[in-house]
Design an enzyme around this catalytic site. Structure first.
Site, PDB file in Angstrom:
ATOM      1  N   HIS A 113     -65.731  49.306  53.350  1.00 24.90           N
ATOM      2  CA  HIS A 113     -66.324  47.984  53.112  1.00 24.90           C
ATOM      3  C   HIS A 113     -67.714  47.984  53.721  1.00 24.90           C
ATOM      4  O   HIS A 113     -67.885  48.256  54.900  1.00 24.90           O
ATOM      5  CB  HIS A 113     -65.462  46.890  53.750  1.00 24.90           C
ATOM      6  N   CYS A 114     -68.709  47.675  52.887  1.00 26.84           N
ATOM      7  CA  CYS A 114     -70.104  47.771  53.322  1.00 26.84           C
ATOM      8  C   CYS A 114     -70.711  46.379  53.504  1.00 26.84           C
ATOM      9  O   CYS A 114     -70.815  45.619  52.537  1.00 26.84           O
ATOM     10  CB  CYS A 114     -70.906  48.563  52.295  1.00 26.84           C
ATOM     11  N   PRO A 115     -71.121  46.026  54.732  1.00 28.38           N
ATOM     12  CA  PRO A 115     -71.735  44.710  54.947  1.00 28.38           C
ATOM     13  C   PRO A 115     -73.085  44.578  54.254  1.00 28.38           C
ATOM     14  O   PRO A 115     -73.522  43.464  53.968  1.00 28.38           O
ATOM     15  CB  PRO A 115     -71.880  44.636  56.472  1.00 28.38           C
TER      16      PRO A 115
END
Length: 263
Positions: A113-115
């Site tokens: 999961h990439c902010p």
């Protein structure tokens, strides 16, 4: 200036592609049990059972029998032989699928999961994420390379004053450049070896189900070591499975034809 603008444009385009590309989610389905009547295949996501172009169930499976060349069929399952099922999403989890708590969804071939994109990197947007990181690293390297001569020249000229902004720019270009190059190198390694970040750091073994006929009951469960790479097809096929079959599409095609599939 032209080179810098070129990398900026590529970085922005790939970033937009990551944002608008769907990572891929599993389909809702009711759970099964071992005692329930079964029909071939009961593990719906085994690659050998799908047409590689349409990703739909192969038509010749309708008449499949115990002597078909498709057998035995291998799939990832739970230790009791049932397909992996997510109670939160109420869906079967295809091989390499993981549930993301932030997105509250099961993501196909989830990497992380990439902010920075406020979402997940998965099966359908991994290529664009890798290119975004790669071109951003190229831009940082270009900024670093063009800033150093200016700073050195100003430091050697006793009568010139060095603007602190150049020092800040130099430091940022170095930090981001080295970080992004390392990040791009790691993901390049993952692509060549057909791995994801989750699979690379995982310490959990895989439960592999091997079906010997079409009954759904004649099977064996094999536990593999967490270091075993079950998806490695060789560097060339691994690379093409992510970046596409056409070499022109690896770095160029997606920029000009936004919605065309190149696989």
């Amino acid at each position: 200036m032209v080179i810098g603008t070129f990398f900026v444009v590529l970085t922005l385009i790939t970033y937009v592609r990551v944002l608008v590309s769907y990572p891929g989610k599993a389909i809702h389905a009711s759970p099964l049990s071992l005692s329930a009547p079964t029909s071939f295949p009961r593990f719906y996501y085994s690659p050998r059972l799908l047409d590689p172009k349409s990703m739909q169930r192969r038509q010749d499976l309708e008449e499949a029998n115990e002597t078909t060349s498709l057998l035995p069929v291998v799939s990832i399952s739970k230790n009791d032989g049932l397909p992996r099922y997510c109670d939160s999403c109420q869906c079967y989890k295809p091989d390499r699928t993981h549930h993301c708590k932030e997105c509250n969804a099961c993501i196909l071939k989830m990497d992380h999961h990439c902010p920075w994109i406020s979402g997940c990197v998965g099966h359908k947007n991994y290529k664009f994420f890798f290119l975004f990181v790669l071109y951003c690293a190229f831009y940082a390297l270009w900024v670093l390379g063009t800033t150093i001569p200016t700073v050195v020249e100003a430091m050697n000229d006793e009568g010139a004053s060095l603007d602190p902004q150049w020092i800040v720019l130099l430091v940022l270009a170095f930090v981001f450049g080295m970080t992004l190059w390392g990040f791009a190198g790691v993901h390049g390694y993952y692509i060549l070896n057909n791995q994801t970040t989750i699979e690379h750091i995982s310490q959990r073994p895989n439960e592999v189900r091997i079906d010997f006929d079409t009954s759904g009951h004649n099977f064996e469960i094999v536990t593999t070591h967490h270091d075993d790479n079950l998806w490695d097809l060789g560097h060339d096929r691994n690379w093409r499975s992510v970046m596409g079959r056409n070499p022109w599409g690896w770095f160029c095609k997606s920029f000009f034809l936004f919605w065309m599939q190149d696989r």
